[in-house]
Design a protein around this motif. Structure first.
Motif, PDB file in Angstrom:
ATOM      1  N   THR A 267       0.831  -1.208   0.000  1.00  0.00           N
ATOM      2  CA  THR A 267       0.000   0.000   0.000  1.00  0.00           C
ATOM      3  C   THR A 267       0.861   1.252   0.000  1.00  0.00           C
ATOM      4  O   THR A 267       0.627   2.185  -0.785  1.00  0.00           O
ATOM      5  CB  THR A 267      -0.928   0.009   1.224  1.00  0.00           C
ATOM      6  N   ASP A 268       1.889   1.293   0.849  1.00  0.00           N
ATOM      7  CA  ASP A 268       2.775   2.455   0.895  1.00  0.00           C
ATOM      8  C   ASP A 268       3.527   2.620  -0.414  1.00  0.00           C
ATOM      9  O   ASP A 268       3.685   3.736  -0.923  1.00  0.00           O
ATOM     10  CB  ASP A 268       3.771   2.311   2.045  1.00  0.00           C
ATOM     11  N   ALA A 269       4.013   1.522  -0.954  1.00  0.00           N
ATOM     12  CA  ALA A 269       4.767   1.586  -2.200  1.00  0.00           C
ATOM     13  C   ALA A 269       3.890   2.055  -3.353  1.00  0.00           C
ATOM     14  O   ALA A 269       4.305   2.876  -4.174  1.00  0.00           O
ATOM     15  CB  ALA A 269       5.384   0.228  -2.519  1.00  0.00           C
ATOM     16  N   VAL A 270       2.673   1.539  -3.415  1.00  0.00           N
ATOM     17  CA  VAL A 270       1.750   1.925  -4.484  1.00  0.00           C
ATOM     18  C   VAL A 270       1.401   3.399  -4.386  1.00  0.00           C
ATOM     19  O   VAL A 270       1.352   4.115  -5.384  1.00  0.00           O
ATOM     20  CB  VAL A 270       0.472   1.052  -4.438  1.00  0.00           C
ATOM     21  N   GLU A 271       1.177   3.877  -3.170  1.00  0.00           N
ATOM     22  CA  GLU A 271       0.863   5.298  -2.984  1.00  0.00           C
ATOM     23  C   GLU A 271       2.014   6.172  -3.474  1.00  0.00           C
ATOM     24  O   GLU A 271       1.808   7.193  -4.136  1.00  0.00           O
ATOM     25  CB  GLU A 271       0.571   5.595  -1.519  1.00  0.00           C
ATOM     26  N   THR A 272       3.232   5.754  -3.169  1.00  0.00           N
ATOM     27  CA  THR A 272       4.396   6.502  -3.620  1.00  0.00           C
ATOM     28  C   THR A 272       4.505   6.477  -5.138  1.00  0.00           C
ATOM     29  O   THR A 272       4.752   7.502  -5.783  1.00  0.00           O
ATOM     30  CB  THR A 272       5.684   5.918  -3.007  1.00  0.00           C
ATOM     31  N   LEU A 273       4.303   5.302  -5.725  1.00  0.00           N
ATOM     32  CA  LEU A 273       4.385   5.178  -7.179  1.00  0.00           C
ATOM     33  C   LEU A 273       3.343   6.033  -7.884  1.00  0.00           C
ATOM     34  O   LEU A 273       3.641   6.700  -8.873  1.00  0.00           O
ATOM     35  CB  LEU A 273       4.225   3.713  -7.590  1.00  0.00           C
TER      36      LEU A 273
ATOM     37  N   VAL B 104      12.303   2.731 -10.157  1.00  0.00           N
ATOM     38  CA  VAL B 104      11.558   3.990 -10.162  1.00  0.00           C
ATOM     39  C   VAL B 104      12.245   4.944  -9.188  1.00  0.00           C
ATOM     40  O   VAL B 104      12.361   4.636  -7.992  1.00  0.00           O
ATOM     41  CB  VAL B 104      10.095   3.781  -9.750  1.00  0.00           C
ATOM     42  N   VAL B 105      12.724   6.088  -9.683  1.00  0.00           N
ATOM     43  CA  VAL B 105      13.433   7.047  -8.834  1.00  0.00           C
ATOM     44  C   VAL B 105      12.422   7.884  -8.070  1.00  0.00           C
ATOM     45  O   VAL B 105      11.559   8.544  -8.666  1.00  0.00           O
ATOM     46  CB  VAL B 105      14.353   7.946  -9.669  1.00  0.00           C
TER      47      VAL B 105
ATOM     48  N   ALA C  90      11.168   9.767 -12.787  1.00  0.00           N
ATOM     49  CA  ALA C  90      11.435   8.942 -13.965  1.00  0.00           C
ATOM     50  C   ALA C  90      11.850   7.534 -13.536  1.00  0.00           C
ATOM     51  O   ALA C  90      11.890   7.211 -12.355  1.00  0.00           O
ATOM     52  CB  ALA C  90      12.516   9.588 -14.830  1.00  0.00           C
ATOM     53  N   CYS C  91      12.154   6.699 -14.538  1.00  0.00           N
ATOM     54  CA  CYS C  91      12.540   5.304 -14.291  1.00  0.00           C
ATOM     55  C   CYS C  91      13.802   4.984 -15.080  1.00  0.00           C
ATOM     56  O   CYS C  91      14.117   5.648 -16.063  1.00  0.00           O
ATOM     57  CB  CYS C  91      11.430   4.349 -14.738  1.00  0.00           C
ATOM     58  N   PHE C  92      14.491   3.962 -14.658  1.00  0.00           N
ATOM     59  CA  PHE C  92      15.586   3.430 -15.460  1.00  0.00           C
ATOM     60  C   PHE C  92      15.593   1.912 -15.348  1.00  0.00           C
ATOM     61  O   PHE C  92      15.021   1.337 -14.417  1.00  0.00           O
ATOM     62  CB  PHE C  92      16.940   4.029 -15.041  1.00  0.00           C
TER      63      PHE C  92
ATOM     64  N   ALA D 216      24.372   5.473  -9.235  1.00  0.00           N
ATOM     65  CA  ALA D 216      23.767   6.660  -8.633  1.00  0.00           C
ATOM     66  C   ALA D 216      24.879   7.680  -8.415  1.00  0.00           C
ATOM     67  O   ALA D 216      25.837   7.412  -7.683  1.00  0.00           O
ATOM     68  CB  ALA D 216      23.093   6.307  -7.320  1.00  0.00           C
ATOM     69  N   TYR D 217      24.761   8.846  -9.052  1.00  0.00           N
ATOM     70  CA  TYR D 217      25.800   9.856  -8.870  1.00  0.00           C
ATOM     71  C   TYR D 217      25.726  10.446  -7.467  1.00  0.00           C
ATOM     72  O   TYR D 217      26.737  10.796  -6.870  1.00  0.00           O
ATOM     73  CB  TYR D 217      25.662  10.960  -9.918  1.00  0.00           C
ATOM     74  N   LYS D 218      24.495  10.560  -6.965  1.00  0.00           N
ATOM     75  CA  LYS D 218      24.270  10.950  -5.576  1.00  0.00           C
ATOM     76  C   LYS D 218      23.284   9.963  -4.966  1.00  0.00           C
ATOM     77  O   LYS D 218      22.594   9.238  -5.690  1.00  0.00           O
ATOM     78  CB  LYS D 218      23.719  12.380  -5.489  1.00  0.00           C
ATOM     79  N   THR D 219      23.213   9.938  -3.641  1.00  0.00           N
ATOM     80  CA  THR D 219      22.330   8.996  -2.961  1.00  0.00           C
ATOM     81  C   THR D 219      20.907   9.109  -3.514  1.00  0.00           C
ATOM     82  O   THR D 219      20.374  10.215  -3.648  1.00  0.00           O
ATOM     83  CB  THR D 219      22.327   9.254  -1.447  1.00  0.00           C
ATOM     84  N   THR D 220      20.314   7.984  -3.829  1.00  0.00           N
ATOM     85  CA  THR D 220      19.023   7.947  -4.519  1.00  0.00           C
ATOM     86  C   THR D 220      18.104   6.919  -3.873  1.00  0.00           C
ATOM     87  O   THR D 220      18.519   5.802  -3.590  1.00  0.00           O
ATOM     88  CB  THR D 220      19.219   7.571  -6.005  1.00  0.00           C
ATOM     89  N   ASP D 221      16.852   7.307  -3.655  1.00  0.00           N
ATOM     90  CA  ASP D 221      15.828   6.375  -3.181  1.00  0.00           C
ATOM     91  C   ASP D 221      15.033   5.874  -4.382  1.00  0.00           C
ATOM     92  O   ASP D 221      14.521   6.675  -5.176  1.00  0.00           O
ATOM     93  CB  ASP D 221      14.883   7.054  -2.183  1.00  0.00           C
ATOM     94  N   VAL D 222      14.930   4.555  -4.507  1.00  0.00           N
ATOM     95  CA  VAL D 222      14.191   3.960  -5.618  1.00  0.00           C
ATOM     96  C   VAL D 222      13.212   2.917  -5.099  1.00  0.00           C
ATOM     97  O   VAL D 222      13.359   2.412  -3.985  1.00  0.00           O
ATOM     98  CB  VAL D 222      15.144   3.294  -6.644  1.00  0.00           C
TER      99      VAL D 222
END
Length: 266
Positions: free
Chosen positions: A11-17, A67-68, A92-94, A116-122
């Motif tokens: 549920t949390d992940a879907v809300e974020t997406l 998914v970034v 965006a996505c990669f 990741a050039y800088k710290t990234t949450d995906v």
């Protein structure tokens, strides 16, 4: 069984997406939750200077779409010139060109490092979920296809990076502007729409094949001419570049050596 570190509830992940990702934006939660195991959507933190994967390995596919959500950018580096050929910002996505979904099997290139050039949450979305959504939702297919198109157009802009430094840097900025506008991530709202990028001098230099000192001088010139706002100096730690005149930047993008009056070297 206890949830592994880094995993979040479905549920949390879907809300974020559905609120922070172009690909999933506005999709109903039930469409994503249908048949999705709560443990398969994984939130992960990617740290700088650590490889995420090597893209385009022969007969090798990824298991997830990335998914970034926050941070970044995530870059792709070609070899042997160590040139940056892709930049991914939040929203965006990669990884889609390394999944056997959509155009993935036919859009291939030479092995390239993704990091990741800088710290990234995906959020890592399993291939089975991506394939299911791709098969069932036309809007998802259209957006997924657009991600491929944007990668190709980003590299097209880089092909127009001439050896003339003002045009080279303008070409990169135009590529980022086109990408962010197409994804709906920018421009920022206001009386004067502008585009803001976390864009270190090192990334500009690697993408445009210029040395760092030349990039600094170009940014100073663009700032003085009113195209961007930047605090970049040799001592500055702020990597933000704000494009305040994206339309005017087109003139620099298409300029020849005798058209940029603020650049001292002809």
């Amino acid at each position: 069984m206890a949830r592994q570190k880094g995993q979040v509830s479905a549920t949390d992940a879907v809300e974020t997406l559905t609120t922070k990702s172009f690909l999933f934006l506005g999709m109903e939660g039930k469409d994503l939750l249908n048949g999705v195991d709560p443990d398969v959507l994984v939130m992960e933190k990617l740290y700088s200077n650590r490889p995420v994967y090597t893209a385009f390995r022969p007969q090798t596919w990824l298991e997830h779409l990335y998914v970034v959500v926050e941070g970044g950018p995530v870059i792709m580096r070609s070899t042997p010139l160590d040139r940056v050929i892709a930049m991914t910002y939040p929203g965006a996505c990669f990884g889609m060109r390394n999944l056997p979904v959509g155009f993935g099997p036919v859009v291939r290139a030479f092995p390239s490092l993704v990091e990741a050039y800088k710290t990234t949450d995906v959020i890592k979305v399993p291939i089975a979920v991506v394939q299911s959504l791709y098969d069932q939702h036309e809007s998802f297919r259209d957006r997924y296809s657009l991600l491929f198109e944007l990668r190709e157009k980003f590299q097209y802009h880089l092909l127009n990076c001439s050896t003339y430094p003002p045009q080279a840097v303008a070409a990169l900025l135009r590529a980022l502007i086109y990408q962010e506008r197409s994804l709906g991530s920018q421009p920022s709202r206001g009386s004067t729409p502008s585009y803001c990028f976390d864009l270190p001098i090192d990334l500009i230099a690697r993408a445009c094949q210029l040395n760092h000192r030349t990039v600094e001088q170009v940014l100073k010139g663009l700032t003085k001419a009113g195209y961007i706002k930047s605090s970049k100096t040799a001592e500055a730690a702020n990597d933000q570049v704000q494009v305040v005149d994206p339309e005017g930047l087109k003139e620099v993008y298409g300029a020849t050596r005798d058209k940029v009056s603020w650049w001292p070297l002809k």
